[in-house]
Design an enzyme around this catalytic site. Structure first.
Site, PDB file in Angstrom:
ATOM      1  N   ASP A  47      -6.219   1.069  -3.959  1.00  0.00           N
ATOM      2  CA  ASP A  47      -6.759  -0.158  -4.563  1.00  0.00           C
ATOM      3  C   ASP A  47      -7.413  -1.029  -3.475  1.00  0.00           C
ATOM      4  O   ASP A  47      -7.961  -2.098  -3.762  1.00  0.00           O
ATOM      5  CB  ASP A  47      -5.697  -0.932  -5.367  1.00  0.00           C
ATOM      6  CG  ASP A  47      -4.534  -1.432  -4.516  1.00  0.00           C
ATOM      7  OD1 ASP A  47      -4.493  -1.135  -3.306  1.00  0.00           O
ATOM      8  OD2 ASP A  47      -3.656  -2.120  -5.078  1.00  0.00           O
ATOM      9  N   SER A  48      -7.423  -0.534  -2.232  1.00  0.00           N
ATOM     10  CA  SER A  48      -8.217  -1.166  -1.170  1.00  0.00           C
ATOM     11  C   SER A  48      -9.686  -1.200  -1.578  1.00  0.00           C
ATOM     12  O   SER A  48     -10.476  -1.938  -0.987  1.00  0.00           O
ATOM     13  CB  SER A  48      -8.056  -0.404   0.146  1.00  0.00           C
ATOM     14  OG  SER A  48      -8.239   0.979  -0.047  1.00  0.00           O
ATOM     15  N   ASP A  86      -3.771   4.998  -6.912  1.00  0.00           N
ATOM     16  CA  ASP A  86      -2.986   3.815  -6.549  1.00  0.00           C
ATOM     17  C   ASP A  86      -2.817   2.925  -7.782  1.00  0.00           C
ATOM     18  O   ASP A  86      -3.814   2.472  -8.359  1.00  0.00           O
ATOM     19  CB  ASP A  86      -3.772   3.063  -5.466  1.00  0.00           C
ATOM     20  CG  ASP A  86      -2.874   2.323  -4.512  1.00  0.00           C
ATOM     21  OD1 ASP A  86      -1.643   2.369  -4.686  1.00  0.00           O
ATOM     22  OD2 ASP A  86      -3.420   1.693  -3.582  1.00  0.00           O
ATOM     23  N   GLU A 118       3.743   0.180  -4.883  1.00  0.00           N
ATOM     24  CA  GLU A 118       4.279  -0.584  -3.744  1.00  0.00           C
ATOM     25  C   GLU A 118       5.669  -1.127  -4.051  1.00  0.00           C
ATOM     26  O   GLU A 118       5.955  -1.531  -5.174  1.00  0.00           O
ATOM     27  CB  GLU A 118       3.335  -1.757  -3.430  1.00  0.00           C
ATOM     28  CG  GLU A 118       1.944  -1.321  -3.009  1.00  0.00           C
ATOM     29  CD  GLU A 118       1.033  -2.490  -2.657  1.00  0.00           C
ATOM     30  OE1 GLU A 118       1.491  -3.654  -2.677  1.00  0.00           O
ATOM     31  OE2 GLU A 118      -0.150  -2.233  -2.357  1.00  0.00           O
ATOM     32  N   GLU A 185       3.315   0.849   5.988  1.00  0.00           N
ATOM     33  CA  GLU A 185       2.178   0.048   6.463  1.00  0.00           C
ATOM     34  C   GLU A 185       2.673  -1.095   7.353  1.00  0.00           C
ATOM     35  O   GLU A 185       3.540  -1.887   6.952  1.00  0.00           O
ATOM     36  CB  GLU A 185       1.391  -0.501   5.261  1.00  0.00           C
ATOM     37  CG  GLU A 185       0.184  -1.329   5.691  1.00  0.00           C
ATOM     38  CD  GLU A 185      -0.869  -1.512   4.612  1.00  0.00           C
ATOM     39  OE1 GLU A 185      -0.749  -0.919   3.524  1.00  0.00           O
ATOM     40  OE2 GLU A 185      -1.829  -2.259   4.878  1.00  0.00           O
TER      41      GLU A 185
HETATM   42  O1  KIV Z   1      -5.064   0.876  -1.071  1.00  0.00           O
HETATM   43  C1  KIV Z   1      -5.009   1.564  -0.045  1.00  0.00           C
HETATM   44  O2  KIV Z   1      -5.998   2.070   0.477  1.00  0.00           O
HETATM   45  C2  KIV Z   1      -3.688   1.775   0.538  1.00  0.00           C
HETATM   46  C3  KIV Z   1      -3.623   2.379   1.895  1.00  0.00           C
HETATM   47  C4  KIV Z   1      -4.049   1.397   2.899  1.00  0.00           C
HETATM   48  C5  KIV Z   1      -2.294   2.943   2.182  1.00  0.00           C
HETATM   49  O3  KIV Z   1      -2.711   1.441  -0.074  1.00  0.00           O
END
Ligand code: KIV
Length: 286
Positions: A47-48, A86, A118, A185
């Site tokens: 979700d980045s 994610d 998470e 992280e």
């Molecule tokens: O959303 C993402 O890309 C992540 C990674 C940084 C682990 O959760």
């Protein structure tokens, strides 16, 4: 890398053999195809994307529908990597039933093989429910970006006795609940090493030192596409933003001075056909 798609068992075997697990994020068909061709065994549709693709300041605004859209594109591009979707903010926290329904959508509509969520012990009921129903779950501990406002920024976690104890207990509890792997992280390297030693499942670090079983990085960070800031834990392998800017300027220049396109980029036709078409137009024929 096996010829078939990588499974969670392949990742467990990699940990057993002491073979490091390199993971990258991807958000679209083309980049997934490139990572798959490179032999990356696991791709995270993180979700980045809220930050590096959509331009938000945090990952919080990303919706389930958007994640499913990007997951489908990545799945079409990568045929061999294990693909993890994610779960965005508030799609697994409200109730275990809602977590199950939303996770199922990742596998059914997104086509990925696993989901990531998470949190530690507070998400255990959801993790256990998903695993019970055949959905592989990756945990995520340490700095968890969906809680950025609670943390007050991207802050290293686990530096006090209490915080380190919490992280160790959370990791063991996630393993016990059936998680197949855990992202760590911004966990201090010695603590991440200890967690990695104690867990049977692979730890995948980001900003958590070299002793994790694998590493994950954001595509736009490592290839230099995202320029708003460079996280301390990122190494840039390319400077794509600069290269793309230079290429765009060259393109602009060539269009302006007529160097592009040339015959090579154009399509020809029989001159007699064109002549006849012009004759008809000029003669007023329909
Ligand atoms: O959303 C993402 O890309 C992540 C990674 C940084 C682990 O959760």
């Amino acid at each position: 890398m096996p010829e078939r798609r990588v499974t969670i068992r392949d990742l467990w075997r990699m940990k057993e053999r002491g073979e490091k697990i390199p993971v990258l994020t991807a958000y679209d068909y083309t980049s997934a195809q490139i990572l798959d061709a490179a032999g990356i065994p696991m791709i995270l549709v993180g979700d980045s994307l809220g930050m590096v693709v959509q331009g938000y300041e945090t990952t919080l605004p990303v919706t389930l529908e958007e994640m499913l859209y990007h997951t489908r594109a990545v799945v079409r591009g990568a045929k061999r990597a294990l693909i993890v979707g994610d779960m965005p903010f508030m799609t697994y926290q409200v109730s275990v039933e809602q977590a199950l329904q939303n996770a199922a959508r990742f596998l059914q509509e997104g086509g990925c093989q696993a989901v990531k969520l998470e949190g530690g012990r507070r998400v255990l009921p959801a993790v256990a429910k998903l695993v019970e129903n055949g959905i592989p779950v990756m945990g995520h501990l340490g700095f968890t970006p969906q809680s950025v406002h609670q943390f007050g920024g991207q802050i290293v976690q686990g530096r006090t006795v209490e915080a380190a104890e919490t992280l160790l207990r959370d990791a063991l509890a996630l393993e016990e609940a059936g998680a197949f792997s855990i992202v760590l992280e911004c966990v201090p390297a010695p603590l991440a090493a200890e967690m990695t030693r104690r867990l049977r499942i692979p730890t995948i670090g980001i900003g958590s030192g070299p002793h994790c079983d694998g590493q994950v990085q954001v595509f736009h960070d490592v290839f230099g596409l995202y320029t708003d800031f460079v996280p301390k834990h990122t190494k840039r392998y390319l400077h794509l933003a600069e290269q793309l800017r230079a290429a765009a300027q060259q393109y602009m220049e060539e269009v302006r001075c007529g160097l592009f396109p040339t015959e090579e980029h154009s399509f020809s036709m029989d001159p007699a056909v064109l002549e006849e078409a012009v004759r008809r137009v000029e003669g007023g024929k329909d």
